[in-house]
Design a protein around this motif. Structure first.
Motif, PDB file in Angstrom:
ATOM      1  N   ALA A 137       0.853  -1.154   0.166  1.00  0.00           N
ATOM      2  CA  ALA A 137       0.129   0.119   0.079  1.00  0.00           C
ATOM      3  C   ALA A 137       0.937   1.112   0.134  1.00  0.00           C
ATOM      4  CB  ALA A 137      -0.860   0.116   1.284  1.00  0.00           C
ATOM      5  N   LEU A 138       1.988   1.422   0.733  1.00  0.00           N
ATOM      6  CA  LEU A 138       2.970   2.356   0.658  1.00  0.00           C
ATOM      7  C   LEU A 138       3.508   2.691  -0.585  1.00  0.00           C
ATOM      8  CD1 LEU A 138       4.468   1.909   4.308  1.00  0.00           C
ATOM      9  CD2 LEU A 138       2.583   3.447   3.528  1.00  0.00           C
ATOM     10  N   ARG A 139       3.425   1.878  -1.348  1.00  0.00           N
ATOM     11  CA  ARG A 139       4.005   2.069  -2.801  1.00  0.00           C
ATOM     12  C   ARG A 139       2.962   2.551  -3.941  1.00  0.00           C
ATOM     13  NH1 ARG A 139       9.104   0.320  -3.185  1.00  0.00           N
ATOM     14  NH2 ARG A 139       9.740  -1.155  -1.550  1.00  0.00           N
ATOM     15  N   LEU A 140       1.597   2.691  -3.143  1.00  0.00           N
ATOM     16  CA  LEU A 140       0.528   3.035  -4.202  1.00  0.00           C
ATOM     17  C   LEU A 140      -0.154   4.431  -3.875  1.00  0.00           C
ATOM     18  CD1 LEU A 140      -1.443  -0.172  -4.065  1.00  0.00           C
ATOM     19  CD2 LEU A 140       0.132   0.374  -5.889  1.00  0.00           C
ATOM     20  N   ASP A 141      -0.391   5.212  -4.930  1.00  0.00           N
ATOM     21  CA  ASP A 141      -0.976   6.567  -4.765  1.00  0.00           C
ATOM     22  C   ASP A 141      -1.932   6.811  -5.658  1.00  0.00           C
ATOM     23  OD1 ASP A 141      -1.253   9.080  -3.382  1.00  0.00           O
ATOM     24  OD2 ASP A 141       0.233  10.051  -4.297  1.00  0.00           O
ATOM     25  N   PRO A 142      -3.232   6.734  -5.282  1.00  0.00           N
ATOM     26  CA  PRO A 142      -3.686   6.397  -4.243  1.00  0.00           C
ATOM     27  C   PRO A 142      -3.699   4.892  -3.970  1.00  0.00           C
ATOM     28  CG  PRO A 142      -5.429   6.822  -5.761  1.00  0.00           C
ATOM     29  CD  PRO A 142      -4.050   6.934  -6.445  1.00  0.00           C
ATOM     30  N   VAL A 143      -3.868   4.515  -2.676  1.00  0.00           N
ATOM     31  CA  VAL A 143      -3.936   3.029  -2.158  1.00  0.00           C
ATOM     32  C   VAL A 143      -5.134   2.676  -2.958  1.00  0.00           C
ATOM     33  CG1 VAL A 143      -4.032   1.273  -0.305  1.00  0.00           C
ATOM     34  CG2 VAL A 143      -2.685   3.320  -0.188  1.00  0.00           C
ATOM     35  N   ARG A 144      -5.234   1.527  -3.931  1.00  0.00           N
ATOM     36  CA  ARG A 144      -6.234   0.805  -4.309  1.00  0.00           C
ATOM     37  C   ARG A 144      -5.865  -0.547  -4.177  1.00  0.00           C
ATOM     38  NH1 ARG A 144     -10.058   3.947  -7.482  1.00  0.00           N
ATOM     39  NH2 ARG A 144     -10.111   5.828  -6.634  1.00  0.00           N
ATOM     40  N   MET A 145      -6.455  -1.606  -3.327  1.00  0.00           N
ATOM     41  CA  MET A 145      -6.000  -2.793  -3.040  1.00  0.00           C
ATOM     42  C   MET A 145      -7.147  -3.528  -2.675  1.00  0.00           C
ATOM     43  SD  MET A 145      -3.131  -3.738  -0.093  1.00  0.00           S
ATOM     44  CE  MET A 145      -1.827  -3.012  -1.043  1.00  0.00           C
ATOM     45  N   LEU A 146      -6.854  -4.808  -3.173  1.00  0.00           N
ATOM     46  CA  LEU A 146      -7.879  -6.163  -2.676  1.00  0.00           C
ATOM     47  C   LEU A 146      -7.265  -7.054  -1.757  1.00  0.00           C
ATOM     48  CD1 LEU A 146     -10.593  -7.632  -3.054  1.00  0.00           C
ATOM     49  CD2 LEU A 146      -9.490  -8.664  -4.979  1.00  0.00           C
ATOM     50  N   ILE A 147      -7.542  -7.137  -0.681  1.00  0.00           N
ATOM     51  CA  ILE A 147      -6.865  -8.253   0.195  1.00  0.00           C
ATOM     52  C   ILE A 147      -7.828  -9.200   0.194  1.00  0.00           C
ATOM     53  CG2 ILE A 147      -6.236  -8.736   2.713  1.00  0.00           C
ATOM     54  CD1 ILE A 147      -5.767  -5.497   3.148  1.00  0.00           C
ATOM     55  N   ALA A 148      -7.677 -10.416  -0.248  1.00  0.00           N
ATOM     56  CA  ALA A 148      -8.152 -11.592  -0.572  1.00  0.00           C
ATOM     57  C   ALA A 148      -7.612 -12.891   0.222  1.00  0.00           C
ATOM     58  CB  ALA A 148      -8.518 -11.926  -1.922  1.00  0.00           C
ATOM     59  N   ASP A 149      -7.516 -12.527   1.365  1.00  0.00           N
ATOM     60  CA  ASP A 149      -6.595 -13.752   2.247  1.00  0.00           C
ATOM     61  C   ASP A 149      -7.705 -14.833   2.610  1.00  0.00           C
ATOM     62  OD1 ASP A 149      -4.026 -12.548   1.949  1.00  0.00           O
ATOM     63  OD2 ASP A 149      -4.085 -11.651   3.719  1.00  0.00           O
ATOM     64  N   ASP A 150      -7.370 -15.888   2.940  1.00  0.00           N
ATOM     65  CA  ASP A 150      -8.333 -17.073   3.419  1.00  0.00           C
ATOM     66  C   ASP A 150      -8.899 -16.651   4.819  1.00  0.00           C
ATOM     67  OD1 ASP A 150      -7.783 -18.889   1.341  1.00  0.00           O
ATOM     68  OD2 ASP A 150      -6.096 -19.914   2.514  1.00  0.00           O
ATOM     69  N   VAL A 151      -9.971 -17.290   4.973  1.00  0.00           N
ATOM     70  CA  VAL A 151     -10.789 -16.912   6.420  1.00  0.00           C
ATOM     71  C   VAL A 151      -9.656 -17.029   7.408  1.00  0.00           C
ATOM     72  CG1 VAL A 151     -12.522 -17.695   7.990  1.00  0.00           C
ATOM     73  CG2 VAL A 151     -12.943 -17.329   5.473  1.00  0.00           C
ATOM     74  N   GLY A 152      -9.552 -16.172   8.612  1.00  0.00           N
ATOM     75  CA  GLY A 152      -8.805 -16.179   9.620  1.00  0.00           C
ATOM     76  C   GLY A 152      -7.503 -15.805   9.532  1.00  0.00           C
ATOM     77  N   ILE A 153      -6.955 -15.440   8.600  1.00  0.00           N
ATOM     78  CA  ILE A 153      -5.783 -15.021   8.332  1.00  0.00           C
ATOM     79  C   ILE A 153      -5.461 -13.567   8.732  1.00  0.00           C
ATOM     80  CG2 ILE A 153      -4.037 -14.211   6.533  1.00  0.00           C
ATOM     81  CD1 ILE A 153      -4.124 -17.361   6.745  1.00  0.00           C
ATOM     82  N   GLY A 154      -6.468 -12.654   8.966  1.00  0.00           N
ATOM     83  CA  GLY A 154      -6.233 -11.364   9.637  1.00  0.00           C
ATOM     84  C   GLY A 154      -6.408 -10.068   8.794  1.00  0.00           C
ATOM     85  N   LYS A 155      -7.404 -10.267   7.583  1.00  0.00           N
ATOM     86  CA  LYS A 155      -7.513  -9.379   6.934  1.00  0.00           C
ATOM     87  C   LYS A 155      -8.073  -7.855   7.455  1.00  0.00           C
ATOM     88  CE  LYS A 155     -10.717 -11.710   4.627  1.00  0.00           C
ATOM     89  NZ  LYS A 155     -10.514 -12.974   5.051  1.00  0.00           N
ATOM     90  N   THR A 156      -8.793  -8.013   8.592  1.00  0.00           N
ATOM     91  CA  THR A 156      -9.118  -6.711   9.336  1.00  0.00           C
ATOM     92  C   THR A 156      -7.780  -6.209   9.812  1.00  0.00           C
ATOM     93  OG1 THR A 156     -11.267  -7.693   9.918  1.00  0.00           O
ATOM     94  CG2 THR A 156     -10.320  -6.080  11.233  1.00  0.00           C
ATOM     95  N   ILE A 157      -7.021  -6.806  10.404  1.00  0.00           N
ATOM     96  CA  ILE A 157      -5.595  -6.232  10.774  1.00  0.00           C
ATOM     97  C   ILE A 157      -4.903  -5.756   9.858  1.00  0.00           C
ATOM     98  CG2 ILE A 157      -3.469  -6.947  12.043  1.00  0.00           C
ATOM     99  CD1 ILE A 157      -5.939  -7.042  13.985  1.00  0.00           C
ATOM    100  N   GLU A 158      -4.709  -6.503   8.818  1.00  0.00           N
ATOM    101  CA  GLU A 158      -4.009  -5.861   7.453  1.00  0.00           C
ATOM    102  C   GLU A 158      -4.592  -4.544   6.965  1.00  0.00           C
ATOM    103  OE1 GLU A 158      -2.682 -10.247   5.739  1.00  0.00           O
ATOM    104  OE2 GLU A 158      -4.384  -9.427   4.720  1.00  0.00           O
ATOM    105  N   ALA A 159      -5.863  -4.426   6.802  1.00  0.00           N
ATOM    106  CA  ALA A 159      -6.557  -3.206   6.250  1.00  0.00           C
ATOM    107  C   ALA A 159      -6.299  -2.125   7.750  1.00  0.00           C
ATOM    108  CB  ALA A 159      -8.116  -3.522   6.143  1.00  0.00           C
ATOM    109  N   LEU A 160      -6.366  -2.703   8.636  1.00  0.00           N
ATOM    110  CA  LEU A 160      -6.145  -1.462   9.849  1.00  0.00           C
ATOM    111  C   LEU A 160      -4.708  -0.907   9.971  1.00  0.00           C
ATOM    112  CD1 LEU A 160      -9.313  -2.248  12.156  1.00  0.00           C
ATOM    113  CD2 LEU A 160      -9.038  -0.698  10.561  1.00  0.00           C
TER     114      LEU A 160
END
Length: 181
Positions: free
Chosen positions: A28-51
């Motif tokens: 994300a820090l290499r993108l301007d603006p940040v446009r990203m799809l986080i599609a990890d498996d269930v329980g991997i921590g997508k919420t933590i990654e996004a936050l």
């Protein structure tokens, strides 16, 4: 943005991210603006990654307000995660909370979506014809969309999903808006 670190946000979080959870942040820090799809498996921590991305953007001053757009049944959970792990105090905007939040607005012409710095918004509330234009006009420049697969384009007449898709499509039209799906 050019370097990978140091991260400014790590002093403001109360969670210990796993090493792989830094990968979306680094990307994300290499993108301007940040446009990203986080599609990890269930329980991997997508919420933590996004936050992690949101907290870093706030701490760098690249965003001043954030919005989490999610199904109504997840609003309270997102609000709790924002506060407990990332010390971001957000209000929940959905049909059950709107009247109380509107009473807290100061007199004058204020949008519920623009007044509060950090908001968790029910996608079903924001997509409605009555609130959509106001949300699009006042939505923060950093938006996390949870359960984004529920807003895919549909070929049938599933109006609810179609409205969700149109809302996200219109959010994405702002070329400066950061979107984490």
């Amino acid at each position: 943005r050019d370097g990978a670190g140091p991260f400014r946000s790590l002093g403001h979080i109360s969670v210990r991210p796993r090493p792989y959870q830094f990968v979306p942040l680094l990307m994300a820090l290499r993108l301007d603006p940040v446009r990203m799809l986080i599609a990890d498996d269930v329980g991997i921590g997508k919420t933590i990654e996004a936050l992690l991305i949101a907290r870093e953007m706030l701490d760098r001053g690249e965003s001043t307000r954030i919005c989490v757009l999610c199904p109504p049944y997840l609003c309270s959970q997102w609000q709790q995660e924002l506060w407990d792990k990332f010390r971001i105090q957000a209000v929940v905007i959905r049909s059950g909370t709107i009247s109380q939040l509107e009473r807290e607005l100061p007199s004058g012409d204020h949008s519920i979506f623009g007044y509060y710095p950090h908001i968790v918004v029910s996608i079903d509330y924001a997509k409605s014809d009555a609130h959509r234009a106001n949300f699009l006009q006042h939505a923060p420049k950093f938006v996390i969309v949870d359960e984004a697969h529920g807003a895919t384009a549909v070929s049938s007449a599933a109006k609810g999903q179609q409205q969700r898709h149109e809302l996200l499509r219109d959010l994405a039209k702002d070329a400066s808006r950061h979107l984490v799906l």
